[in-house]
Each structure stands twice: as C-alpha cells, then as structure tokens.
Design a protein around this motif. Sequence first.
Motif, short mmCIF file in Angstrom:
data_model
loop_
_atom_site.label_atom_id
_atom_site.label_comp_id
_atom_site.label_asym_id
_atom_site.label_seq_id
_atom_site.Cartn_x
_atom_site.Cartn_y
_atom_site.Cartn_z
N ASP A 151 19.47 -70.34 -28.60
CA ASP A 151 20.55 -70.13 -28.03
C ASP A 151 20.67 -69.15 -27.06
O ASP A 151 21.43 -69.09 -25.93
N LEU A 152 19.83 -68.42 -26.94
CA LEU A 152 19.68 -67.05 -25.80
C LEU A 152 18.69 -67.49 -24.73
O LEU A 152 18.57 -66.69 -23.75
N ASP A 153 18.07 -68.70 -25.05
CA ASP A 153 17.16 -68.88 -23.95
C ASP A 153 16.15 -67.81 -23.42
O ASP A 153 15.97 -67.66 -22.50
N ILE A 154 15.54 -67.41 -24.55
CA ILE A 154 14.52 -66.39 -24.45
C ILE A 154 13.23 -66.83 -24.94
O ILE A 154 13.25 -67.71 -26.21
N GLU A 155 12.14 -66.80 -24.37
CA GLU A 155 10.68 -67.26 -24.79
C GLU A 155 10.36 -66.42 -25.86
O GLU A 155 10.59 -65.09 -26.05
N TYR A 156 9.27 -66.73 -26.91
CA TYR A 156 9.05 -65.97 -27.91
C TYR A 156 7.45 -66.53 -28.20
O TYR A 156 7.45 -67.68 -28.08
N ASP A 157 6.81 -65.68 -29.00
CA ASP A 157 5.67 -66.00 -29.82
C ASP A 157 5.72 -65.58 -31.21
O ASP A 157 6.19 -64.48 -31.46
N PHE A 158 5.45 -66.31 -32.12
CA PHE A 158 5.11 -65.75 -33.53
C PHE A 158 3.78 -65.19 -33.67
O PHE A 158 2.71 -65.68 -33.19
N ILE A 159 3.80 -63.99 -34.26
CA ILE A 159 2.42 -63.12 -34.39
C ILE A 159 2.26 -62.90 -35.80
O ILE A 159 3.21 -62.37 -36.51
N ASP A 160 1.36 -63.62 -36.40
CA ASP A 160 0.95 -63.71 -37.93
C ASP A 160 0.23 -62.42 -38.17
O ASP A 160 -0.87 -62.67 -37.92
N LEU A 161 0.93 -61.42 -38.68
CA LEU A 161 0.05 -60.22 -39.01
C LEU A 161 -0.67 -60.35 -40.13
O LEU A 161 -1.66 -59.46 -40.31
N MET A 162 -0.81 -61.19 -40.93
CA MET A 162 -1.78 -61.73 -42.01
C MET A 162 -2.93 -62.30 -41.70
O MET A 162 -3.81 -62.48 -42.33
N ALA A 163 -2.97 -62.79 -40.50
CA ALA A 163 -4.03 -63.63 -40.14
C ALA A 163 -5.21 -62.81 -39.76
O ALA A 163 -5.18 -61.82 -39.44
N ASP A 164 -6.42 -63.40 -39.87
CA ASP A 164 -7.63 -62.77 -39.76
C ASP A 164 -7.82 -62.35 -38.15
O ASP A 164 -8.38 -61.44 -37.84
N GLU A 165 -7.18 -63.03 -37.19
CA GLU A 165 -7.33 -62.92 -35.74
C GLU A 165 -6.13 -62.40 -35.45
O GLU A 165 -5.77 -62.32 -34.27
N TRP A 166 -5.34 -61.52 -36.08
CA TRP A 166 -4.12 -60.81 -35.72
C TRP A 166 -4.50 -60.09 -34.53
O TRP A 166 -3.46 -59.86 -33.90
N ASP A 167 -5.54 -59.36 -34.40
CA ASP A 167 -5.80 -58.38 -33.09
C ASP A 167 -5.81 -59.06 -31.92
O ASP A 167 -5.60 -58.26 -30.76
N SER A 168 -5.97 -60.43 -31.90
CA SER A 168 -6.05 -61.28 -30.77
C SER A 168 -4.81 -60.94 -29.92
O SER A 168 -4.91 -61.33 -28.57
N TYR A 169 -3.73 -60.80 -30.69
CA TYR A 169 -2.29 -60.79 -30.09
C TYR A 169 -2.13 -59.60 -29.10
O TYR A 169 -1.37 -59.41 -28.11
N LEU A 170 -2.97 -58.70 -29.24
CA LEU A 170 -3.14 -57.44 -28.46
C LEU A 170 -3.39 -57.67 -27.13
O LEU A 170 -3.09 -56.87 -26.38
N GLU A 171 -4.15 -58.85 -26.85
CA GLU A 171 -4.41 -59.05 -25.47
C GLU A 171 -3.20 -59.85 -24.71
O GLU A 171 -3.18 -59.74 -23.41
N LYS A 172 -2.09 -59.98 -25.30
CA LYS A 172 -1.03 -60.72 -24.71
C LYS A 172 -0.01 -59.77 -24.19
O LYS A 172 0.09 -58.74 -25.02
N ASP A 173 0.64 -60.01 -23.15
CA ASP A 173 1.64 -58.92 -22.73
C ASP A 173 2.98 -59.48 -23.13
O ASP A 173 3.49 -60.61 -22.57
N TYR A 174 3.56 -58.66 -24.18
CA TYR A 174 5.03 -59.05 -24.56
C TYR A 174 5.94 -58.07 -24.01
O TYR A 174 5.62 -56.87 -23.81
N ASP A 175 7.51 -58.42 -23.51
CA ASP A 175 8.13 -57.37 -23.36
C ASP A 175 8.63 -56.55 -24.28
O ASP A 175 9.22 -55.36 -24.05
N GLY A 176 8.70 -57.22 -25.45
CA GLY A 176 9.22 -56.65 -26.61
C GLY A 176 8.92 -57.00 -27.84
O GLY A 176 8.13 -58.40 -27.71
N TYR A 177 9.08 -56.44 -29.03
CA TYR A 177 8.60 -57.06 -30.51
C TYR A 177 9.90 -56.98 -31.38
O TYR A 177 10.48 -56.03 -31.51
N LEU A 178 10.06 -58.05 -32.17
CA LEU A 178 10.96 -57.99 -33.31
C LEU A 178 10.06 -58.15 -34.33
O LEU A 178 9.01 -59.03 -34.50
N ILE A 179 10.37 -57.36 -35.61
CA ILE A 179 9.47 -57.10 -36.64
C ILE A 179 10.24 -57.67 -37.92
O ILE A 179 11.33 -57.29 -38.10
#
Length: 344
Positions: free
Chosen positions: A22-50
């Motif tokens: 609806d808002l035409d905004i890009e996003y990624d789902f970050i699975d905090l239960m995944a073993d590789e959860w820390d790999s998302y730290l390498e990506k640059d996001y403008d903000g985070y919804l929890i």
Amino acid sequence: MKIGVIITPERKRENIINAFKDLDIEYDFIDLMADEWDSYLEKDYDGYLIYPPSFPDEWKSLFMKRLFLLKDMLKGKSLPSLDSIIMYESKITMHDYYKVNNLPHIESHSFYNYQQAVEYGKKCRLPVVIKEDSGSGAIGVKIISRRQQLLRVIRRSFLLNNKIRKYNSIKSIKNSLKAKLYPYKIFLDSKKQFLPKSSNSSGVIHIQSYVKIKNEWRVIRIGDSFFGHKKLEDEKGFHSGSLNKGWGHVKSDLLNLVKEWSDKLQLESMCFDIFEDYEGNYYINELQVMFGTSTDAQLIVDNKVGRYLFNGGWVFEEGNFTRNGCNNLRIELLIEGLSGYRDC
C-alpha cells in the motif's frame, strides 16, 4: 527507503506485506530465530519494525536477548521500543511495569518463594484470580473462591506445573486442544522448519485480587491516532477473548488517561486493555504492543468507521485507518520517527 522487519516464524505476515505494498516501501523480513540471524547486520536498513513472538517462552527469551545485543543499532530507528516489547505476553512483567511507573492496576502478587505463597494463600481475601504468566483471551485465568482449593493450586504450581486447565465447556475443550496443536500448525506453516514446544513451567504463581468489573475497554494508540471499543462478556463472564465488541464513543476521561499515560511513558504504539469497576475506577489489565484484530475496524461511531485525534479536545475523523491490522499506521509512524531522528 528500505525497512528491516524483525520477526519470528509464528507471526502471520500477510497484513504486513499488504501494508508495505500500500505504501510502496521496500522491506526485508529478518528472522531472528535463524542460525544466520547475524548476517542481517551487514545490510543497511533505514529503520526496523519489530514483531515479537507470543509463544513459546524459549523463543521470547532468545528474541529479547538478541534484540538487546542489537540495541545500539536499533536506537532511534525501530518501532516499538524495547521497553514496550519486554513486557509483551508476560503478566508478571506487565505488573512489574505498572508498579514501577505508578500505573493504576489491580493488586497482584508474583511469588517465587513457596513459603511466602503459602502464607499469603492462608490469609488473603477471597476470591482471587490465578493467572498464568502468558496466555491470551482468558486462557490461563481461573477464579478461586475456596481456601483449600487455592492452597492446592499453590502447591501444584511449585511442585508440578502452573498451567491452568479448564474443561468445563465445549469452548474450553476446543481452546485447550487448539493450544496443544498450535506448535504443529507453526511447524506446517513454516514448511517443517520450526517446532516450538510449550514447557510445563513451575516454581512461580501469580495471584491477583478479585474486583467486580463493569466494563472492559480496549483503547489503541498508534502515533496521533486513537481507537477504542468495549470488550463485551462471553457466556462465562469473561471480557477478554470474547471477540464481542460494543461500538460507539469511548469516554473522553478514558481517552485522556490513555493519552496521559502513553505521553509520559513514550508508548507511541500500544494497545491498552482497561477494566472499569462499578465505582468508575480504571485499572490497566494488559498492555500489548501486538494485538489481535478480529475485525478490520477498531472504532465505529454511528455506523461510521474512524479514529480519534486530539486537538484541544477529542475529534472523531471518519476513515479506514486500521487497514491491514493497523500495520499501515505502524509503518507510517516508524517513517515519521525516522525523519525526526535524521533531523537530530
């Protein structure tokens, strides 16, 4: 702009996806239960919804620990706040929060000391309400009127488990069966990746004084938007979980209190479930950063869907503001906060 959505496998995602579309905004789902959860730290996001998990306790504990490790990265760029999340789906932590922040609540005691629990059980005023630490919609809630029954529940809660089992109606049997099968639903929904299991916790009991309740209200604040309705009783006398709503204007004094509490504690995205007794006193029953939306609308006045805004007084504005389970508003509030964060 791109938003990182920090989430767990049991959380439904359809409304979240539709809101971003609806808002035409890009996003990624970050699975905090995944073993590789820390790999998302390498990506640059403008903000985070929890979106914190409601189940099981092990997931909630791990989620909060990993969020705490990320607190510097999330500061000023996430919604909701860590203070809001820490008490989610924990009645014990909620009541601790009420006490620390002097919020009106029904007197409650959380005993980890067996002898103290027994002594209290021998002398407290009856009836009392026993509540599991987690559990929504009146599941895990029992009213006890007899002294010996209370002492038996205390002993069982410490020596065996503190799960409250109610099989006194078809609905309670269905709810119990649904709770037992819920982990397997998550397992299938996650394509056989995640199978959370409930633990039979013991060594603690949460006892709440009994107050005769006239009404229970749900008041929601997301940014400057306020919504609300009555939660009507079910056939067992419980307001929570009945899914029966009483539409119409919310009392202005109640809206004023919610605005005062949320302004003071910076609870910019929060659902307040509030008891009203027969003397007109208000008590916060639960605070939930995530909440169910069994209907699209959360406020209907004179058959018109809308919201309240505060402009020197409460003004009703007609419109569909709770689209996609209120996720449109959550995203808009996050983006508004990010603009202010960059200006600092």
